[in-house]
Enzyme design. Structure first.
Site, short mmCIF file in Angstrom:
data_model
loop_
_atom_site.label_atom_id
_atom_site.label_comp_id
_atom_site.label_asym_id
_atom_site.label_seq_id
_atom_site.Cartn_x
_atom_site.Cartn_y
_atom_site.Cartn_z
N VAL A 1 22.30 -37.14 19.45
CA VAL A 1 23.75 -36.91 19.59
C VAL A 1 24.24 -37.86 20.68
O VAL A 1 23.62 -37.96 21.76
CB VAL A 1 24.06 -35.45 19.96
CG1 VAL A 1 25.55 -35.25 20.23
CG2 VAL A 1 23.60 -34.49 18.86
N VAL B 1 16.32 -36.79 16.06
CA VAL B 1 17.53 -36.00 16.34
C VAL B 1 18.26 -36.65 17.51
O VAL B 1 17.70 -36.76 18.61
CB VAL B 1 17.18 -34.54 16.68
CG1 VAL B 1 18.45 -33.73 16.96
CG2 VAL B 1 16.37 -33.90 15.55
N ASP C 1 10.12 -33.21 22.64
CA ASP C 1 9.87 -33.64 24.01
C ASP C 1 10.06 -32.43 24.94
O ASP C 1 10.85 -31.53 24.62
CB ASP C 1 10.87 -34.75 24.39
CG ASP C 1 10.44 -36.10 23.82
OD1 ASP C 1 9.22 -36.37 23.76
OD2 ASP C 1 11.32 -36.88 23.42
N GLY D 1 27.83 -28.18 21.76
CA GLY D 1 27.22 -27.41 20.66
C GLY D 1 27.05 -28.20 19.38
O GLY D 1 26.67 -27.64 18.34
N LEU D 2 27.33 -29.51 19.44
CA LEU D 2 27.23 -30.33 18.22
C LEU D 2 25.79 -30.56 17.78
O LEU D 2 25.49 -30.61 16.59
CB LEU D 2 27.95 -31.66 18.41
CG LEU D 2 29.47 -31.58 18.37
CD1 LEU D 2 30.09 -32.93 18.76
CD2 LEU D 2 29.96 -31.17 16.99
N GLY D 3 24.89 -30.71 18.75
CA GLY D 3 23.47 -30.86 18.41
C GLY D 3 22.95 -29.63 17.70
O GLY D 3 22.22 -29.74 16.71
N LYS D 4 23.37 -28.46 18.21
CA LYS D 4 22.96 -27.21 17.56
C LYS D 4 23.51 -27.13 16.14
O LYS D 4 22.81 -26.72 15.21
CB LYS D 4 23.45 -26.00 18.38
CG LYS D 4 22.62 -25.72 19.60
CD LYS D 4 22.81 -24.28 20.09
CE LYS D 4 22.04 -24.08 21.38
NZ LYS D 4 22.69 -24.76 22.55
N TYR E 1 15.43 -26.28 21.15
CA TYR E 1 14.93 -25.91 19.82
C TYR E 1 14.56 -24.42 19.75
O TYR E 1 14.69 -23.80 18.71
CB TYR E 1 13.76 -26.80 19.42
CG TYR E 1 14.18 -28.21 19.11
CD1 TYR E 1 15.02 -28.47 18.03
CD2 TYR E 1 13.77 -29.29 19.89
CE1 TYR E 1 15.44 -29.76 17.74
CE2 TYR E 1 14.18 -30.58 19.61
CZ TYR E 1 15.02 -30.81 18.53
OH TYR E 1 15.43 -32.08 18.25
N GLY F 1 26.77 -31.45 24.91
CA GLY F 1 27.27 -30.31 25.68
C GLY F 1 28.40 -29.56 25.01
O GLY F 1 29.08 -28.75 25.63
#
Lengths: 174, 174
Positions: B111, B109, B145, B119-122, B152, B117
């Site tokens: 980004v 995963v 990690d 919200g794109l990862g979410k 997560y 920062g």
């Protein structure tokens, strides 16, 4: 008392498994009648027999169709059999998912209760590790129930290395 | 300040990705010039561009041949792109291995730091979960990690549920 003779890495044995998928076998003499423990990579196993094995260790039943699909899409499947004359019995199973390159995750490790406590689970896992390493998989992972963490530790697995956490997604848990 | 307009589950957008693999997009207006964030399931991505992205977050380089193999043998790959006019840039990536039936494990995963920062990862992870759930995968797992465990957790992942431990095999560790 039974004893073991390791035949790993020797000539193909006269087992019921095909040569291409046979991983070798161990010979056990128990009360005079000889039995062999055979390991196989063959994916075409009787799913009903597998679910009986899982029943024997108290796992809940799973849809046969999904079990078949999961086996077919596993990168590695190793089954363990007791052969006594012409009779062959499924006594252990394990499989791994993988990206065929970096990572593998081992699932569904099971040994029949009658065959536990003889080092067969460890031998099954050693076969898994050996096969995954021979495919150049660098990261071999699994998720261990609390009571088997020490079992896997003895085989070289470490829990939470460098603080890495195994996590499971739960629906509607937010 | 930028704002988002979610276009998920709407008509296929006029994006560079193919309709079959397009997962929708988000529109962002930043300093007057419009850009779109596009999600794609297409596996045929430029591995060099992916390794540049991984470079940007400080991951060590991996053999291109193995990265390609890993992508082809992943059950699900979702990439995230910024589209600005005709220019498309890879800004996020994630993939999952699976047995296509019960279990999936999410890997890699990433980004791009310039896009963190927001919200794109979410959103990337929500897409992963949605796709895996739509394939009837019941067990979605990952190894996190320490510094991303809370990230997560917010998405519904729990560390060590019922004491289950994530374990990694180390060569010659016995």
């Amino acid at each position: 008392m039974s004893f073991w003779k390791s035949l790993f890495n020797s000539q193909p044995t006269a087992s019921a498994t095909t040569t291409s998928s046979s991983l070798g076998s161990q010979v056990e003499r128990d009360n005079g009648s000889e039995s062999q423990i055979i390991f196989s990579k063959e994916k075409d196993i009787d799913v009903y027999e597998l679910e009986e094995l899982c029943d024997a260790v108290g796992w809940s039943r799973r849809p046969i169709r999904k079990v078949k699909k999961a086996i077919q899409h596993s990168f590695l499947v190793i089954s363990m059999w007791e052969q006594r004359g012409a009779y062959r019995r499924l006594i252990g199973f394990s499989r791994a998912t993988s990206d065929h390159a970096f990572n593998a995750t081992i699932w569904d490790v099971v040994v029949h209760p009658e065959f536990q406590g003889r080092g067969l689970g460890k031998e099954l896992m050693r076969q898994m590790i050996k096969e995954l390493r021979s495919e150049d998989i660098s990261n071999i992972t699994l998720f261990a129930d609390p009571h088997v963490v020490d079992f896997y530790r003895q085989l070289g697995f470490r829990p939470d290395p460098e603080g890495i956490k195994g996590m499971f997604w739960y629906p509607n848990s937010r």
